[in-house]
Write a protein that holds these residues in place. Structure first.
Motif, PDB file in Angstrom:
ATOM      1  N   ILE A  70       0.860  -1.183   0.000  1.00  9.59           N
ATOM      2  CA  ILE A  70       0.000   0.000   0.000  1.00  9.59           C
ATOM      3  C   ILE A  70       0.897   1.234   0.000  1.00  9.59           C
ATOM      4  O   ILE A  70       1.713   1.419   0.907  1.00  9.59           O
ATOM      5  N   VAL A  71       0.752   2.068  -1.024  1.00  8.38           N
ATOM      6  CA  VAL A  71       1.610   3.245  -1.183  1.00  8.38           C
ATOM      7  C   VAL A  71       0.788   4.511  -0.976  1.00  8.38           C
ATOM      8  O   VAL A  71      -0.159   4.780  -1.727  1.00  8.38           O
ATOM      9  N   THR A  72       1.126   5.268   0.050  1.00  4.94           N
ATOM     10  CA  THR A  72       0.484   6.562   0.315  1.00  4.94           C
ATOM     11  C   THR A  72       1.570   7.613   0.468  1.00  4.94           C
ATOM     12  O   THR A  72       2.429   7.502   1.347  1.00  4.94           O
ATOM     13  N   VAL A  73       1.535   8.617  -0.401  1.00  3.43           N
ATOM     14  CA  VAL A  73       2.534   9.684  -0.358  1.00  3.43           C
ATOM     15  C   VAL A  73       2.094  10.735   0.660  1.00  3.43           C
ATOM     16  O   VAL A  73       0.972  11.250   0.588  1.00  3.43           O
ATOM     17  N   ILE A  74       2.964  11.042   1.589  1.00  8.09           N
ATOM     18  CA  ILE A  74       2.665  11.988   2.654  1.00  8.09           C
ATOM     19  C   ILE A  74       3.160  13.388   2.282  1.00  8.09           C
ATOM     20  O   ILE A  74       4.347  13.575   1.974  1.00  8.09           O
ATOM     21  N   ASP A  75       2.258  14.356   2.321  1.00  3.86           N
ATOM     22  CA  ASP A  75       2.628  15.747   2.073  1.00  3.86           C
ATOM     23  C   ASP A  75       2.929  16.391   3.422  1.00  3.86           C
ATOM     24  O   ASP A  75       2.062  16.998   4.062  1.00  3.86           O
ATOM     25  N   GLU A  76       4.156  16.253   3.863  1.00  2.60           N
ATOM     26  CA  GLU A  76       4.526  16.663   5.217  1.00  2.60           C
ATOM     27  C   GLU A  76       4.417  18.162   5.441  1.00  2.60           C
ATOM     28  O   GLU A  76       4.335  18.619   6.589  1.00  2.60           O
ATOM     29  N   GLU A  77       4.389  18.961   4.365  1.00  2.00           N
ATOM     30  CA  GLU A  77       4.279  20.422   4.518  1.00  2.00           C
ATOM     31  C   GLU A  77       2.844  20.867   4.739  1.00  2.00           C
ATOM     32  O   GLU A  77       2.603  21.970   5.246  1.00  2.00           O
ATOM     33  N   ASN A  78       1.898  20.031   4.354  1.00  2.00           N
ATOM     34  CA  ASN A  78       0.487  20.423   4.425  1.00  2.00           C
ATOM     35  C   ASN A  78      -0.362  19.478   5.270  1.00  2.00           C
ATOM     36  O   ASN A  78      -1.589  19.557   5.225  1.00  2.00           O
ATOM     37  N   MET A  79       0.283  18.603   6.019  1.00  2.11           N
ATOM     38  CA  MET A  79      -0.433  17.683   6.903  1.00  2.11           C
ATOM     39  C   MET A  79       0.203  17.730   8.285  1.00  2.11           C
ATOM     40  O   MET A  79       1.428  17.706   8.404  1.00  2.11           O
ATOM     41  N   SER A  80      -0.624  17.785   9.318  1.00  2.00           N
ATOM     42  CA  SER A  80      -0.095  17.804  10.681  1.00  2.00           C
ATOM     43  C   SER A  80       0.437  16.416  11.048  1.00  2.00           C
ATOM     44  O   SER A  80       0.092  15.411  10.423  1.00  2.00           O
ATOM     45  N   ILE A  84      -1.014  12.742   9.909  1.00  8.95           N
ATOM     46  CA  ILE A  84      -0.149  11.754   9.268  1.00  8.95           C
ATOM     47  C   ILE A  84      -0.182  10.431  10.026  1.00  8.95           C
ATOM     48  O   ILE A  84      -0.290   9.350   9.428  1.00  8.95           O
ATOM     49  N   ALA A  85      -0.123  10.499  11.350  1.00  8.89           N
ATOM     50  CA  ALA A  85      -0.132   9.285  12.162  1.00  8.89           C
ATOM     51  C   ALA A  85      -1.431   8.513  11.972  1.00  8.89           C
ATOM     52  O   ALA A  85      -1.425   7.268  11.877  1.00  8.89           O
ATOM     53  N   LYS A  86      -2.551   9.208  11.900  1.00 10.98           N
ATOM     54  CA  LYS A  86      -3.838   8.542  11.723  1.00 10.98           C
ATOM     55  C   LYS A  86      -3.948   7.893  10.337  1.00 10.98           C
ATOM     56  O   LYS A  86      -4.487   6.790  10.196  1.00 10.98           O
ATOM     57  N   VAL A  87      -3.449   8.599   9.339  1.00  8.82           N
ATOM     58  CA  VAL A  87      -3.452   8.038   7.979  1.00  8.82           C
ATOM     59  C   VAL A  87      -2.616   6.757   7.944  1.00  8.82           C
ATOM     60  O   VAL A  87      -3.040   5.724   7.398  1.00  8.82           O
ATOM     61  N   GLN A  88      -1.436   6.805   8.523  1.00 11.75           N
ATOM     62  CA  GLN A  88      -0.560   5.639   8.524  1.00 11.75           C
ATOM     63  C   GLN A  88      -1.162   4.478   9.317  1.00 11.75           C
ATOM     64  O   GLN A  88      -1.086   3.324   8.893  1.00 11.75           O
ATOM     65  N   ALA A 101       2.155  -5.020   2.941  1.00 14.49           N
ATOM     66  CA  ALA A 101       3.166  -4.076   3.414  1.00 14.49           C
ATOM     67  C   ALA A 101       2.679  -2.658   3.153  1.00 14.49           C
ATOM     68  O   ALA A 101       1.767  -2.434   2.341  1.00 14.49           O
ATOM     69  N   THR A 102       3.284  -1.685   3.833  1.00 22.70           N
ATOM     70  CA  THR A 102       2.954  -0.281   3.618  1.00 22.70           C
ATOM     71  C   THR A 102       4.217   0.487   3.255  1.00 22.70           C
ATOM     72  O   THR A 102       5.328   0.110   3.631  1.00 22.70           O
ATOM     73  N   PHE A 103       4.033   1.569   2.525  1.00 22.29           N
ATOM     74  CA  PHE A 103       5.145   2.432   2.137  1.00 22.29           C
ATOM     75  C   PHE A 103       4.639   3.867   2.174  1.00 22.29           C
ATOM     76  O   PHE A 103       3.649   4.199   1.506  1.00 22.29           O
ATOM     77  N   PHE A 104       5.300   4.725   2.984  1.00 19.73           N
ATOM     78  CA  PHE A 104       4.857   6.093   3.183  1.00 19.73           C
ATOM     79  C   PHE A 104       5.963   7.095   2.810  1.00 19.73           C
ATOM     80  O   PHE A 104       6.549   7.747   3.682  1.00 19.73           O
ATOM     81  N   PRO A 105       6.262   7.244   1.544  1.00 22.57           N
ATOM     82  CA  PRO A 105       7.265   8.238   1.142  1.00 22.57           C
ATOM     83  C   PRO A 105       6.693   9.644   1.309  1.00 22.57           C
ATOM     84  O   PRO A 105       5.472   9.833   1.378  1.00 22.57           O
ATOM     85  N   THR A 106       7.561  10.619   1.357  1.00 22.18           N
ATOM     86  CA  THR A 106       7.129  12.007   1.462  1.00 22.18           C
ATOM     87  C   THR A 106       7.340  12.733   0.135  1.00 22.18           C
ATOM     88  O   THR A 106       8.177  12.329  -0.683  1.00 22.18           O
ATOM     89  N   HIS A 128       9.588   4.021  -6.927  1.00 25.70           N
ATOM     90  CA  HIS A 128      10.419   3.730  -5.767  1.00 25.70           C
ATOM     91  C   HIS A 128       9.944   2.451  -5.079  1.00 25.70           C
ATOM     92  O   HIS A 128      10.742   1.589  -4.691  1.00 25.70           O
ATOM     93  N   ALA A 129       8.631   2.308  -4.949  1.00 27.97           N
ATOM     94  CA  ALA A 129       8.061   1.122  -4.296  1.00 27.97           C
ATOM     95  C   ALA A 129       8.381  -0.153  -5.075  1.00 27.97           C
ATOM     96  O   ALA A 129       8.640  -1.209  -4.482  1.00 27.97           O
ATOM     97  N   LEU A 130       8.385  -0.067  -6.387  1.00 23.43           N
ATOM     98  CA  LEU A 130       8.741  -1.232  -7.204  1.00 23.43           C
ATOM     99  C   LEU A 130      10.175  -1.668  -6.928  1.00 23.43           C
ATOM    100  O   LEU A 130      10.483  -2.864  -6.922  1.00 23.43           O
ATOM    101  N   THR A 131      11.045  -0.701  -6.705  1.00 23.69           N
ATOM    102  CA  THR A 131      12.447  -1.009  -6.419  1.00 23.69           C
ATOM    103  C   THR A 131      12.602  -1.653  -5.049  1.00 23.69           C
ATOM    104  O   THR A 131      13.373  -2.607  -4.879  1.00 23.69           O
ATOM    105  N   LEU A 132      11.857  -1.150  -4.077  1.00 24.16           N
ATOM    106  CA  LEU A 132      11.959  -1.673  -2.716  1.00 24.16           C
ATOM    107  C   LEU A 132      11.285  -3.033  -2.552  1.00 24.16           C
ATOM    108  O   LEU A 132      11.678  -3.822  -1.697  1.00 24.16           O
TER     109      LEU A 132
END
Length: 325
Positions: A70-80, A84-88, A101-106, A128-132
């Protein structure tokens, strides 16, 4: 005085044709050896190619490899941090239940997007997720402004099993509603599908989709992320670029399955232009997206997320499920 006589010639001298025949046989032998060597080299080359093909197609998958990432991109500049913790937590709980598995890139992890809209970061994040996770079968791309509302649903049985997918596929359907001349194919088989998408009243929905791992996925993502498309300044950035390549690249369209929106991509708000009441979340639906919450100043993604999270908690209480969502 006696003079030595020169040696007498044999009365049976070797025939000249015999010497010519010997040379002829030697030439034929050399020719046969060359032909044999060419055949042998060709066979060795063929064996190497076949062994490479079969070994890559039958590559051993390490034990414990998750089928889905599961790939969710985190926008750390616009999310508290709390958001972020609740989304993850929502993704992690679902992943733990099904062995995913989960993957949370920023967003900041991908400076390659340069001055492009931040939503473009989804595409390099998937690459990136395909590589990992090279041995995982599927990537489940899910917007950060979305919740998995029915954690009991397994992606394979719910959508991805070939027979199930064949029942869900929307055939001969305009790719971009309402009247795109490019339509989905009507004769595709479930085991040939590498990209599973939904559409709403405005177009394709990259906020929640599934991509099958493999060489085609790499080609698809590289095509989608082409600098040329990022320079087009599409109104909806990567979403419109996706619609463009799906419609004008048959190689992509032949691997695409559109499925009913409710299966993978319901909304928490009744937006007439994007499906209206037909797209509105109902209890038991798999995923709900807070579509448009991040672009409308009158809305709050965090408040809407919490409201849906409360509904998820109530549903779990009724069904005796563990986890807080």
């Amino acid at each position: 005085m006696h003079f030595a006589y020169p040696p007498r010639k044999s009365s049976h001298p070797p025939a000249y044709p015999a010497r010519g025949l010997s040379r002829s046989l030697s030439y034929n032998q050399r020719r046969q050896l060359k032909i044999g060597a060419i055949i042998l080299c060709s066979l060795v080359f063929l064996i190497l190619v076949l062994s490479r093909l079969f070994s890559s197609g039958m590559e051993r998958i390490p034990p414990g490899t998750p089928e889905v990432v599961i790939v969710t991109v985190i926008d750390e500049e616009n999310m508290s941090k709390d958001y972020i913790a609740k989304v993850q937590d929502n993704r992690k709980e679902y992943a733990a239940r099904h062995g995913y598995a989960t993957f949370f890139p920023t967003v900041s992890s991908y400076p390659s997007i340069n001055d492009s809209p931040r939503t473009w970061s989804l595409v390099p994040a998937l690459r990136h997720a395909l590589t990992l996770h090279p041995h995982s079968t599927y990537l489940f791309a899910l917007s950060p402004h979305a919740l998995i509302m029915n954690p009991t649903l397994n992606l394979r049985t719910h959508i991805l099993a070939p027979k199930r997918l064949e029942k869900l596929m929307l055939r001969d359907k305009p790719v971009v509603p309402p009247d795109s001349v490019i339509k989905t194919f009507g004769n595709l088989k479930g085991d040939r599908i590498d990209l599973v998408l939904t559409q709403d009243g405005e177009g394709l929905c990259p906020g929640s989709f599934v991509l099958k791992n493999g060489e085609w996925a790499q080609f698809f993502l590289d095509t989608w992320f082409d600098p040329l498309y990022r320079s087009y300044n599409f109104q909806k950035a990567e979403a419109h670029a996706l619609e463009h390549i799906v419609q004008w690249h048959p190689t992509i369209l032949t691997k695409l399955a559109l499925i009913p929106q409710r299966t993978l991509n319901t909304y928490n708000t009744d937006i007439a232009s994007r499906g209206g009441a037909d797209a509105l979340y109902q209890d038991g639906d798999f995923v709900v997206r807070l579509v448009g919450c991040d672009t409308d100043a009158a809305r709050s993604c965090e408040a809407e997320f919490e409201a849906m999270r409360v509904k998820l908690g109530a549903r779990k209480m009724r069904e005796g499920l563990k986890g807080g969502g």
